[in-house]
Design a protein around this motif. Structure first.
Motif, PDB file in Angstrom:
ATOM      1  N   TYR A  68      10.444  13.549 -18.572  1.00  4.35           N
ATOM      2  CA  TYR A  68      10.880  14.901 -18.271  1.00  4.35           C
ATOM      3  C   TYR A  68      11.836  15.389 -19.352  1.00  4.35           C
ATOM      4  O   TYR A  68      13.044  15.124 -19.312  1.00  4.35           O
ATOM      5  CB  TYR A  68      11.562  14.948 -16.894  1.00  4.35           C
ATOM      6  CG  TYR A  68      10.651  14.502 -15.762  1.00  4.35           C
ATOM      7  CD1 TYR A  68       9.301  14.859 -15.755  1.00  4.35           C
ATOM      8  CD2 TYR A  68      11.134  13.750 -14.704  1.00  4.35           C
ATOM      9  CE1 TYR A  68       8.464  14.463 -14.722  1.00  4.35           C
ATOM     10  CE2 TYR A  68      10.311  13.366 -13.659  1.00  4.35           C
ATOM     11  CZ  TYR A  68       8.966  13.718 -13.679  1.00  4.35           C
ATOM     12  OH  TYR A  68       8.144  13.326 -12.653  1.00  4.35           O
ATOM     13  N   GLU A  83      12.594  24.234 -17.233  1.00  5.17           N
ATOM     14  CA  GLU A  83      12.246  22.845 -17.553  1.00  5.17           C
ATOM     15  C   GLU A  83      13.145  21.903 -16.761  1.00  5.17           C
ATOM     16  O   GLU A  83      14.371  21.998 -16.817  1.00  5.17           O
ATOM     17  CB  GLU A  83      12.382  22.600 -19.062  1.00  5.17           C
ATOM     18  CG  GLU A  83      12.300  21.159 -19.506  1.00  5.17           C
ATOM     19  CD  GLU A  83      11.090  20.386 -18.963  1.00  5.17           C
ATOM     20  OE1 GLU A  83       9.960  20.883 -19.084  1.00  5.17           O
ATOM     21  OE2 GLU A  83      11.293  19.289 -18.394  1.00  5.17           O
ATOM     22  N   ASN A 114       3.149  16.617 -10.672  1.00  2.00           N
ATOM     23  CA  ASN A 114       4.265  17.473 -10.235  1.00  2.00           C
ATOM     24  C   ASN A 114       3.826  18.888  -9.891  1.00  2.00           C
ATOM     25  O   ASN A 114       4.445  19.540  -9.051  1.00  2.00           O
ATOM     26  CB  ASN A 114       5.360  17.489 -11.301  1.00  2.00           C
ATOM     27  CG  ASN A 114       6.266  16.282 -11.173  1.00  2.00           C
ATOM     28  OD1 ASN A 114       6.955  16.128 -10.159  1.00  2.00           O
ATOM     29  ND2 ASN A 114       6.237  15.401 -12.153  1.00  2.00           N
ATOM     30  N   ALA A 164      -2.806  12.113 -30.939  1.00  2.00           N
ATOM     31  CA  ALA A 164      -4.241  12.050 -31.253  1.00  2.00           C
ATOM     32  C   ALA A 164      -4.847  13.280 -30.584  1.00  2.00           C
ATOM     33  O   ALA A 164      -4.929  13.339 -29.354  1.00  2.00           O
ATOM     34  CB  ALA A 164      -4.853  10.774 -30.684  1.00  2.00           C
ATOM     35  N   LEU A 208      -4.990  18.164 -26.465  1.00  2.00           N
ATOM     36  CA  LEU A 208      -5.492  19.336 -27.198  1.00  2.00           C
ATOM     37  C   LEU A 208      -6.213  20.292 -26.251  1.00  2.00           C
ATOM     38  O   LEU A 208      -6.116  21.513 -26.407  1.00  2.00           O
ATOM     39  CB  LEU A 208      -6.416  18.915 -28.352  1.00  2.00           C
ATOM     40  CG  LEU A 208      -6.822  20.098 -29.239  1.00  2.00           C
ATOM     41  CD1 LEU A 208      -5.695  20.483 -30.202  1.00  2.00           C
ATOM     42  CD2 LEU A 208      -8.098  19.808 -30.035  1.00  2.00           C
ATOM     43  N   ALA A 227       0.056   8.513 -17.946  1.00  2.00           N
ATOM     44  CA  ALA A 227       0.140   9.289 -19.189  1.00  2.00           C
ATOM     45  C   ALA A 227      -0.956  10.349 -19.294  1.00  2.00           C
ATOM     46  O   ALA A 227      -0.711  11.445 -19.769  1.00  2.00           O
ATOM     47  CB  ALA A 227       0.078   8.344 -20.391  1.00  2.00           C
ATOM     48  N   TYR A 252       1.779   0.926 -23.233  1.00  2.00           N
ATOM     49  CA  TYR A 252       2.697   1.924 -23.749  1.00  2.00           C
ATOM     50  C   TYR A 252       4.123   1.734 -23.241  1.00  2.00           C
ATOM     51  O   TYR A 252       5.071   1.955 -23.928  1.00  2.00           O
ATOM     52  CB  TYR A 252       2.263   3.313 -23.304  1.00  2.00           C
ATOM     53  CG  TYR A 252       1.288   4.016 -24.196  1.00  2.00           C
ATOM     54  CD1 TYR A 252       1.417   3.988 -25.571  1.00  2.00           C
ATOM     55  CD2 TYR A 252       0.254   4.761 -23.649  1.00  2.00           C
ATOM     56  CE1 TYR A 252       0.528   4.672 -26.368  1.00  2.00           C
ATOM     57  CE2 TYR A 252      -0.637   5.445 -24.448  1.00  2.00           C
ATOM     58  CZ  TYR A 252      -0.491   5.400 -25.807  1.00  2.00           C
ATOM     59  OH  TYR A 252      -1.357   6.081 -26.592  1.00  2.00           O
ATOM     60  N   THR A 274       4.437  15.213 -24.298  1.00  2.00           N
ATOM     61  CA  THR A 274       4.115  15.213 -25.742  1.00  2.00           C
ATOM     62  C   THR A 274       5.266  14.658 -26.579  1.00  2.00           C
ATOM     63  O   THR A 274       5.074  14.300 -27.735  1.00  2.00           O
ATOM     64  CB  THR A 274       3.730  16.612 -26.272  1.00  2.00           C
ATOM     65  OG1 THR A 274       4.872  17.455 -26.277  1.00  2.00           O
ATOM     66  CG2 THR A 274       2.609  17.234 -25.449  1.00  2.00           C
ATOM     67  N   GLY A 328       0.993  22.233 -21.802  1.00  2.00           N
ATOM     68  CA  GLY A 328       0.514  23.465 -21.188  1.00  2.00           C
ATOM     69  C   GLY A 328       1.569  24.559 -21.219  1.00  2.00           C
ATOM     70  O   GLY A 328       1.367  25.621 -21.806  1.00  2.00           O
TER      71      GLY A 328
HETATM   72  C1  LIG Z   1       3.015   7.515 -24.158  1.00  2.00           C
HETATM   73  C2  LIG Z   1       2.026   8.632 -24.130  1.00  2.00           C
HETATM   74  C3  LIG Z   1       1.084   8.725 -25.150  1.00  2.00           C
HETATM   75  C4  LIG Z   1       0.151   9.764 -25.119  1.00  2.00           C
HETATM   76  N1  LIG Z   1      -0.687   9.926 -26.193  1.00  2.00           N
HETATM   77  C5  LIG Z   1      -1.523  10.976 -26.236  1.00  2.00           C
HETATM   78  C6  LIG Z   1      -2.297  11.254 -27.387  1.00  2.00           C
HETATM   79  O1  LIG Z   1      -2.213  10.556 -28.409  1.00  2.00           O
HETATM   80  N2  LIG Z   1      -3.125  12.320 -27.356  1.00  2.00           N
HETATM   81  C7  LIG Z   1      -3.237  13.135 -26.258  1.00  2.00           C
HETATM   82  O2  LIG Z   1      -4.047  14.068 -26.288  1.00  2.00           O
HETATM   83  N3  LIG Z   1      -2.497  12.910 -25.168  1.00  2.00           N
HETATM   84  C8  LIG Z   1      -1.630  11.877 -25.135  1.00  2.00           C
HETATM   85  N4  LIG Z   1      -0.819  11.688 -24.048  1.00  2.00           N
HETATM   86  C9  LIG Z   1      -0.986  12.605 -22.895  1.00  2.00           C
HETATM   87  C10 LIG Z   1      -0.375  13.992 -23.135  1.00  2.00           C
HETATM   88  O3  LIG Z   1       0.966  13.870 -23.524  1.00  2.00           O
HETATM   89  C11 LIG Z   1      -0.518  14.792 -21.856  1.00  2.00           C
HETATM   90  O4  LIG Z   1      -1.893  14.879 -21.524  1.00  2.00           O
HETATM   91  C12 LIG Z   1       0.020  16.218 -21.959  1.00  2.00           C
HETATM   92  O5  LIG Z   1       1.357  16.245 -22.392  1.00  2.00           O
HETATM   93  C13 LIG Z   1      -0.101  16.874 -20.596  1.00  2.00           C
HETATM   94  O6  LIG Z   1       0.338  18.199 -20.675  1.00  2.00           O
HETATM   95  P1  LIG Z   1       0.899  18.932 -19.379  1.00  2.00           P
HETATM   96  O7  LIG Z   1       1.328  20.281 -19.797  1.00  2.00           O
HETATM   97  O8  LIG Z   1      -0.099  18.778 -18.301  1.00  2.00           O
HETATM   98  O9  LIG Z   1       2.161  18.051 -18.915  1.00  2.00           O
HETATM   99  P2  LIG Z   1       3.487  17.699 -19.720  1.00  2.00           P
HETATM  100  O10 LIG Z   1       3.253  17.813 -21.178  1.00  2.00           O
HETATM  101  O11 LIG Z   1       4.004  16.417 -19.213  1.00  2.00           O
HETATM  102  O12 LIG Z   1       4.477  18.866 -19.293  1.00  2.00           O
HETATM  103  C14 LIG Z   1       4.963  18.984 -17.962  1.00  2.00           C
HETATM  104  C15 LIG Z   1       6.392  19.490 -18.041  1.00  2.00           C
HETATM  105  O13 LIG Z   1       6.804  19.934 -16.751  1.00  2.00           O
HETATM  106  C16 LIG Z   1       8.137  19.471 -16.512  1.00  2.00           C
HETATM  107  N5  LIG Z   1       8.313  19.432 -15.052  1.00  2.00           N
HETATM  108  C17 LIG Z   1       7.836  18.520 -14.174  1.00  2.00           C
HETATM  109  N6  LIG Z   1       8.188  18.852 -12.931  1.00  2.00           N
HETATM  110  C18 LIG Z   1       8.890  20.018 -13.016  1.00  2.00           C
HETATM  111  C19 LIG Z   1       9.522  20.860 -12.057  1.00  2.00           C
HETATM  112  N7  LIG Z   1       9.477  20.596 -10.743  1.00  2.00           N
HETATM  113  N8  LIG Z   1      10.187  21.957 -12.504  1.00  2.00           N
HETATM  114  C20 LIG Z   1      10.249  22.246 -13.840  1.00  2.00           C
HETATM  115  N9  LIG Z   1       9.655  21.467 -14.793  1.00  2.00           N
HETATM  116  C21 LIG Z   1       8.970  20.387 -14.368  1.00  2.00           C
HETATM  117  C22 LIG Z   1       8.186  18.120 -17.197  1.00  2.00           C
HETATM  118  O14 LIG Z   1       9.506  17.712 -17.452  1.00  2.00           O
HETATM  119  C23 LIG Z   1       7.388  18.413 -18.468  1.00  2.00           C
HETATM  120  O15 LIG Z   1       8.220  18.936 -19.481  1.00  2.00           O
HETATM  121  C24 LIG Z   1       0.135  10.680 -24.037  1.00  2.00           C
HETATM  122  C25 LIG Z   1       1.088  10.587 -23.027  1.00  2.00           C
HETATM  123  C26 LIG Z   1       2.029   9.574 -23.072  1.00  2.00           C
HETATM  124  C27 LIG Z   1       3.057   9.495 -21.968  1.00  2.00           C
END
Ligand SMILES: Cc1cc2nc3c(=O)[nH]c(=O)nc-3n(C[C@H](O)[C@H](O)[C@H](O)COP(=O)(O)OP(=O)(O)OC[C@H]3O[C@@H](n4cnc5c(N)ncnc54)[C@H](O)[C@@H]3O)c2cc1C
Length: 518
Positions: free
Chosen positions: A77, A34, A272, A89, A499, A452, A441, A83, A15
């Motif tokens: 983190y 971050e 978080n 996928a 995605l 995840a 995983y 990601t 995001g």
């Molecule tokens: C092993 C694994 C396999 C996966 N495989 C897939 C897949 O194949 N396809 C798919 O679609 N999805 C997959 N996912 C899920 C996908 O990665 C997540 O759905 C996606 O990354 C979520 O996006 P987000 O922006 O919500 O959170 P994130 O991508 O996790 O981003 C959150 C960010 O905020 C940071 N953060 C947290 N707290 C704080 C704070 N207090 N201050 C500042 N920064 C902070 C974190 O460090 C991180 O960088 C997988 C996840 C894992 C763990």
């Protein structure tokens, strides 16, 4: 220390990273905060022992379950967030996922946008993240305005056999959408060496379309973008009336800093993000920021998933296995009362990553060593939708620690999907199989720790009484607070979520670019 920016983005994952990438060309001053650092490029990136057994890249957080029992969540983190570890996928939700869907354990609510309204941003996200696939193969997919930028990753011979057997059996397998930076026609020019290490591992050669490689790194030379790593957002401050965020309180390298911006976007991941809002309580927001509806932290979802290892008589020498998907059971119909979900291949297992399962797998194939089991293994990943339940929620204690109360939903549907897979496995000569834990995983055996696919803690909607965010992902109760990660999902569907988070970040980014220039 205080400093003023046009936009502050907390979190650099699917995001936040994508939001920063969308906003950067506007020239607006962006501060990306971050919590983690850059994930080191080291040989351990591809070492199953380091990654799966030692959990080298799993955060040291301690969270607590509904009974107050501590556990280590599978959180990551780093710049790029989850990601960095994901399987890339990159699926779209189905059009039906945007409407109301009845499930065995409840109702998956409608989104305030239809699939067709959301579609343009799916296309943009597929092009930004360089997804490989072919629209038009999967009969359940919705309309698409543009083909994928790259053709699908071709099946290796064992997967092609399965694909052919399924097709001959009347099923509708398709090439799974993969975010890898691979050019099969001009292999030497591509970064991807097509190893097995997308799923659950960081990519040592930065050839996985993760948020660091695609969205954040290209911004690092831009004068209008500042990235601070090891900068954990603790709480948000508001003006005296509580209508706008005025300060972002950050802990960085042991020091407390406060930053200011016209617009603040929290993108810290579903758990978080809820934590930050709940810790930002004040006289005007006694239950936490933007939480007049008491919805912040509720409706946590994370899929009802199963990993299946099927053992064939023949060797499976596939390297990159995640090329096949099947949605024949995604929707109700043909005698099925409930939607069951998605079947896809999992990254190819190996003896070290399956170590925790050794006793059960040895029982299944007593004459084989673990190396032989791994050589014969064909791996599947089953995903069933988890419905939002108000009681499945994130709360925060006085120390700021996350408490996650979670009861998985839709076991009946997940069992139905497994039953369908068993029929398929018999059909393709893979009758012997074993169900691994959902959290395979990271080889942990605490289901609640498998975070995840976390989503849903600040859902968007049109009614401030039942949602936290409006349709643009702005908090109903604040003028300048946006939430742009998987928190906004009102329902999670039964395909991987990233995605959709990326597409939504582009959508909200475009909205913010207009807001900041008008
Ligand atoms: C092993 C694994 C396999 C996966 N495989 C897939 C897949 O194949 N396809 C798919 O679609 N999805 C997959 N996912 C899920 C996908 O990665 C997540 O759905 C996606 O990354 C979520 O996006 P987000 O922006 O919500 O959170 P994130 O991508 O996790 O981003 C959150 C960010 O905020 C940071 N953060 C947290 N707290 C704080 C704070 N207090 N201050 C500042 N920064 C902070 C974190 O460090 C991180 O960088 C997988 C996840 C894992 C763990």
């Amino acid at each position: 220390m205080t400093d003023h920016f046009d936009v502050i983005i907390a979190g650099s994952g699917a995001g936040g990273g994508t939001l920063a990438h969308t906003l950067a060309p506007s020239g607006k001053r962006i501060l990306l905060l971050e919590r983690g650092d850059f994930l080191p490029r080291e040989t351990e990136n591809w070492d199953p022992g380091a990654v799966f057994v030692d959990g080298r890249y799993v955060s040291e957080d301690t969270w607590y379950d509904a009974d107050g029992k501590p556990f280590q969540p599978q959180s990551h983190y780093f710049v790029g967030g989850a990601t960095k570890m994901y399987g890339a996928a990159l699926y779209r939700l189905r059009p039906e996922d945007f409407g109301e869907m009845k499930h065995a354990d409840g109702v998956s609510p409608a989104w305030p946008l239809s699939y067709d309204e959301f579609e343009p941003w799916y296309t943009k996200a597929e092009w930004l993240y360089q997804v490989r696939g072919v629209h038009g193969e999967d009969p359940t997919e919705g309309h698409w305005s543009r083909q994928y930028p790259w053709p699908p990753v071709s099946h290796e011979s064992r997967v092609q056999q399965i694909f052919d057997a399924l097709t001959a059996g009347g099923y509708h397998p398709f090439h799974a959408p993969c975010g890898i930076l691979l050019d099969e026609a001009r292999r030497p020019a591509s970064a991807c060496i097509r190893c097995a290490w997308c799923d659950g591992y960081p990519c040592l050669v930065h050839a996985k379309s993760d948020a660091e490689a695609i969205a954040v790194r290209p911004l690092l030379d831009r004068p209008n973008v500042t990235l601070l790593v090891n900068a954990e957002v603790e709480r948000l401050q508001t003006d005296p009336g509580g209508g706008a965020v005025t300060g972002v309180v950050v802990s960085r390298d042991g020091k407390r800093e406060i930053y200011e911006a016209d617009v603040v976007a929290v993108c810290a991941g579903a758990a978080n993000t809820a934590r930050i809002l709940l810790r930002s309580d004040s006289d005007r927001h006694p239950n936490g920021l933007a939480n007049g509806s008491d919805q912040v932290g509720r409706n946590y979802m994370c899929h009802n998933s199963k990993a299946i290892v099927a053992l064939g008589a023949e060797d499976n020498d596939t390297v990159f296995q995640k090329t096949l998907g099947l949605n024949d059971f995604y929707l109700p119909g043909s005698g099925r009362q409930w939607p069951l979900g998605n079947i896809q291949m999992l990254g190819k297992s190996n003896a070290m990553a399956m170590k925790g399962e050794e006793p059960k797998l040895t029982k299944l194939a007593p004459r084989w060593s673990m190396a032989e089991v791994a050589r014969h293994a064909v791996d599947f990943w089953l995903t069933t939708e988890d419905v939002p339940e108000p009681g499945n929620r994130v709360t925060v204690d006085a120390d700021g620690s996350i408490h996650l109360a979670y009861r998985q939903t839709n076991d009946e549907e997940a069992d139905g999907l497994y039953h369908e897979l068993r029929k398929i496995l018999n059909h393709v000569g893979l009758a012997e199989h074993h169900v691994l834990h959902k959290n395979f995983y990271a080889s942990m055996d605490i289901p609640v720790a498998a975070v995840a696919h976390q989503a849903g803690t600040c859902r968007f909607g049109t009614d401030p009484a039942t949602s936290v965010l409006d349709v643009n992902c702005k908090a109903h109760e604040l003028d300048n607070l946006y939430i742009v990660d998987t928190s906004f999902f009102p329902s999670i569907g039964a395909v991987n979520p990233a995605l959709t988070a990326m597409a939504n970040a582009i959508r909200v980014g475009e909205h913010l670019a207009v807001r900041l220039t008008s």
